[in-house]
Scaffold this active site. Structure first.
Site, PDB file in Angstrom:
ATOM      1  N   HIS A 162       0.826  -1.206   0.000  1.00 43.60           N
ATOM      2  CA  HIS A 162       0.000   0.000   0.000  1.00 43.60           C
ATOM      3  C   HIS A 162       0.856   1.250   0.000  1.00 43.60           C
ATOM      4  O   HIS A 162       0.616   2.195  -0.739  1.00 43.60           O
ATOM      5  CB  HIS A 162      -0.973   0.008   1.186  1.00 43.60           C
ATOM      6  N   HIS A 183      -4.888   6.053  -5.894  1.00 37.56           N
ATOM      7  CA  HIS A 183      -6.064   6.735  -5.336  1.00 37.56           C
ATOM      8  C   HIS A 183      -6.437   7.910  -6.230  1.00 37.56           C
ATOM      9  O   HIS A 183      -5.703   8.243  -7.146  1.00 37.56           O
ATOM     10  CB  HIS A 183      -5.765   7.227  -3.914  1.00 37.56           C
ATOM     11  N   HIS A 192      -7.493  -1.981  -5.299  1.00 38.96           N
ATOM     12  CA  HIS A 192      -7.703  -2.562  -3.975  1.00 38.96           C
ATOM     13  C   HIS A 192      -8.353  -3.940  -4.071  1.00 38.96           C
ATOM     14  O   HIS A 192      -8.133  -4.788  -3.216  1.00 38.96           O
ATOM     15  CB  HIS A 192      -8.506  -1.603  -3.089  1.00 38.96           C
ATOM     16  N   HIS A 313     -15.066   6.130   2.768  1.00 38.34           N
ATOM     17  CA  HIS A 313     -13.767   5.444   2.760  1.00 38.34           C
ATOM     18  C   HIS A 313     -12.705   6.243   3.504  1.00 38.34           C
ATOM     19  O   HIS A 313     -12.034   5.728   4.397  1.00 38.34           O
ATOM     20  CB  HIS A 313     -13.330   5.158   1.310  1.00 38.34           C
ATOM     21  N   HIS A 317     -10.711   5.634   7.483  1.00 44.53           N
ATOM     22  CA  HIS A 317      -9.251   5.680   7.665  1.00 44.53           C
ATOM     23  C   HIS A 317      -8.897   6.633   8.803  1.00 44.53           C
ATOM     24  O   HIS A 317      -8.120   6.311   9.696  1.00 44.53           O
ATOM     25  CB  HIS A 317      -8.568   6.180   6.384  1.00 44.53           C
ATOM     26  N   PHE A 338      -1.680   6.805   4.218  1.00 44.82           N
ATOM     27  CA  PHE A 338      -1.513   5.746   3.224  1.00 44.82           C
ATOM     28  C   PHE A 338      -0.233   4.936   3.428  1.00 44.82           C
ATOM     29  O   PHE A 338      -0.187   3.753   3.134  1.00 44.82           O
ATOM     30  CB  PHE A 338      -1.530   6.316   1.801  1.00 44.82           C
ATOM     31  N   HIS A 351     -11.446  -2.400   3.595  1.00 43.67           N
ATOM     32  CA  HIS A 351     -11.475  -2.395   2.138  1.00 43.67           C
ATOM     33  C   HIS A 351     -12.313  -3.524   1.553  1.00 43.67           C
ATOM     34  O   HIS A 351     -12.776  -3.422   0.420  1.00 43.67           O
ATOM     35  CB  HIS A 351     -10.062  -2.351   1.551  1.00 43.67           C
TER      36      HIS A 351
END
Ligand code: C2O
Length: 576
Positions: A162, A183, A192, A313, A317, A338, A351
């Site tokens: 990632h 992204h 993903h 999303h 996070h 990230f 995810h």
């Protein structure tokens, strides 16, 4: 074409080497004269316009032709992987997350789907045996870090994937000045999906169970709106200490973190359901609004997140990641940045639900739900290590149908489907005082230090399909950036999201790009919203932008309203 009237559309000069019509858009650009319109220059320019609308905002057919100029993005060259950039400013944290190198790259072919599909279950409902198996698989994966740190199937190596694809160490092949970034574009869902696919197969292999499937965090269902307990047990290998201690146990997740501070859990659930309804249905009028902007080889990336990526999303996070700036982890680790997100086992569970939302979106019976057909999407490629530690090359085209990949999701009801806000009964009072509100052209560019309220002309009167396009959103990528958008809002309570005037959200997970700032665009569909707030006879609307996080690091260059192109329009405008 009606869209030519849009105030911020610029007619860019196509360059010789132009691959994807990458054009600068200015809010002050003017319409070409009719004489210009005869020239071939403008013929190409019009493509740019089509991409401008179609690229991020149009139907997929709209993009397929303009994108014929481009090539799909090539997989990164692992041998050229650099150090990940320093994560913070003034406090350089060097991260090396490059994958092991291998000379053999195999073009991956999906094995024939098994007789019995692997079933991903909601994490809050899994049984004891499953938990034991899953924990054992993760334990073995962590064990690999010790016994063979270069094994690409180890826990750290998996987490590094990632970081490497999202934090800058991979360049685009042939473009030293461009990151390979998964992204803020249409690569988000497919990348993903492949990532989880191999992660799941590796776990299955480690416990010798080909039927092993990841659990999903069912955050779109009220019963799944807390951290799944299996991840919240400090004695389990699924636990990660680098999280926000306030957001554990019975804390209800905030899918619009941090727009408001609801006074109780029921209000939070209500906001969550409304948020998903907007991301999946009412805020989406074509496929790229959901999937994200086109991304292809070279300078064509013009970042733009889809509704779900930039909404729930991102929120999860940040909600999970630590907020403690005093300790060793200052950058919202683990899930909230990230570079470190993959270090938390919960990442893959989060995810899995993001992936499930894509599968559900594909089945929603609306006329706008369509798979992207552009070859630049379907032929985009990534590299991963499979469960046998072979380096494999995969294509987006082979992951569009998840069942062909051998898994499916255990059904859970989707209460958000009908969770649209009540219609406004009366015209907004704000329309009486519009003389106090500046016209959009007079204030741009503007930094979001405070709430911004501007008048934006509609492209047409009456019942129309329109979208609010916000472009040239320049922001610091290393920070959690967030703002919300409302239409004809009366300033009742800007913390209330479950109401007719809420148009959508922009929220970014901190990461690092080549430059500290980057530009992005979003499209907020207004078609449904016009029905909720009474605007049919108006030719102007009031747009309110409310900064929620690091507003001083966000500058907006362009705000405009343009029609959502229909496919007929697209075809009749297509010269080739
Ligand atoms: Cu690659 Cu949720 O991030």
């Amino acid at each position: 074409m009606a869209s030519l009237q849009a105030s911020c559309t610029l007619f860019a000069k196509p360059s010789k080497s132009f691959t994807y019509p990458h054009f600068q858009v200015s809010c002050n650009a003017k319409k070409p004269s009719s004489q210009d319109a005869e020239t071939s220059q403008v013929r190409i320019d019009r493509r740019n316009v089509l991409v401008g609308l179609g690229g991020l905002y149009g139907a997929s057919n709209l993009v397929s032709n303009p994108l014929a100029y481009a090539d799909p993005v090539q997989p990164p060259d692992f041998k050229k992987c650099g150090n990940a950039f320093d994560i913070g400013t003034g406090d350089p944290l060097k991260v090396n997350c490059c994958p092991p190198i291998s000379d053999d790259i195999i073009d991956y072919e999906l094995p024939p789907p098994p007789h019995r599909l692997r079933i991903r279950q909601p994490a809050h409902m899994v049984g004891k045996d499953y938990i034991a198996k899953y924990e054992e698989a993760i334990r073995r994966m962590k064990e690999l870090d010790k016994t063979n740190p270069n094994d690409p199937r180890g826990f750290k190596q998996q987490a590094n994937i990632h970081c490497a694809y999202c934090n800058g160490p991979h360049d685009q092949v042939g473009h030293k000045d461009l990151d390979f970034q998964v992204h803020e574009s249409w690569l988000f869902f497919p990348f993903h999906r492949w990532y989880l696919y191999f992660y799941e197969r590796i776990l299955g292999k480690l416990i010798d169970d080909p039927h092993f499937a990841l659990p999903y965090w069912n955050w779109d269902h009220p019963k799944g709106m807390t951290m799944p307990p299996i991840f919240d047990n400090p004695c389990s290998p699924l636990y990660d200490a680098v999280r926000d201690p306030n957001n554990r146990a019975s804390a209800v997740v905030d899918l619009n973190y941090r727009s408001s501070a609801p006074t109780n859990d029921l209000r939070q659930v209500d906001i969550n359901l409304r948020t998903i309804n907007s991301e999946m249905i009412t805020g989406v009028n074509n496929n790229l609004q959901f999937m994200g902007a086109p991304y292809c080889d070279g300078s064509c990336p013009r970042p733009g997140m889809g509704t779900l990526e930039r909404g729930s999303h991102t929120a999860i996070h940040i909600w999970v990641g630590t907020k403690d700036k005093t300790g060793e982890h200052k950058y919202n680790e683990d899930l909230g940045n990230f570079y470190s997100a993959g270090r938390d086992p919960l990442f893959y569970c989060h995810h899995a639900n993001v992936d499930r939302m894509w599968t559900i979106w594909r089945t929603l019976s609306t006329p706008v739900r369509k798979d992207i057909t552009s070859p630049n999407y379907l032929n985009a490629q990534f590299l991963f290590y499979d469960e046998n530690a072979r380096l494999v090359r995969v294509k987006v085209a082979n992951c569009v149908d998840h069942k062909k990949m051998g898994y499916k999701y255990h059904y859970m009801p989707t209460l958000w489907r009908h969770y649209s806000p009540p219609k406004k009964q009366a015209k907004a009072r704000i329309m009486e005082k519009i003389s106090d509100i500046p016209k959009v052209a007079a204030v741009l560019p503007i930094t979001l230090k405070n709430t911004v309220r501007v008048l934006v002309p509609k492209s047409a009167k009456g019942k129309v399909s329109e979208q609010l396009v916000i472009e040239d959103i320049e922001k610091d990528t290393t920070k959690f950036i967030k703002f919300d958008v409302f239409v004809n809002d009366e300033d009742d309570d800007l913390g209330e999201l479950d109401r007719a005037e809420y148009a959508g959200t922009f929220a970014q997970v901190p990461h690092k790009t080549k430059n500290k700032t980057s530009k992005s665009s979003i499209s907020l569909d207004l078609t449904q919203l016009y029905d909720y707030v009474d605007v049919t006879d108006d030719d102007t609307i009031v747009v309110t932008i409310v900064p929620r996080s690091n507003g001083e690091d966000i500058t907006i260059g362009c705000i405009k309203i343009v029609p959502v192109p229909s496919e007929d329009e697209v075809e009749s405008n297509d010269d080739n």
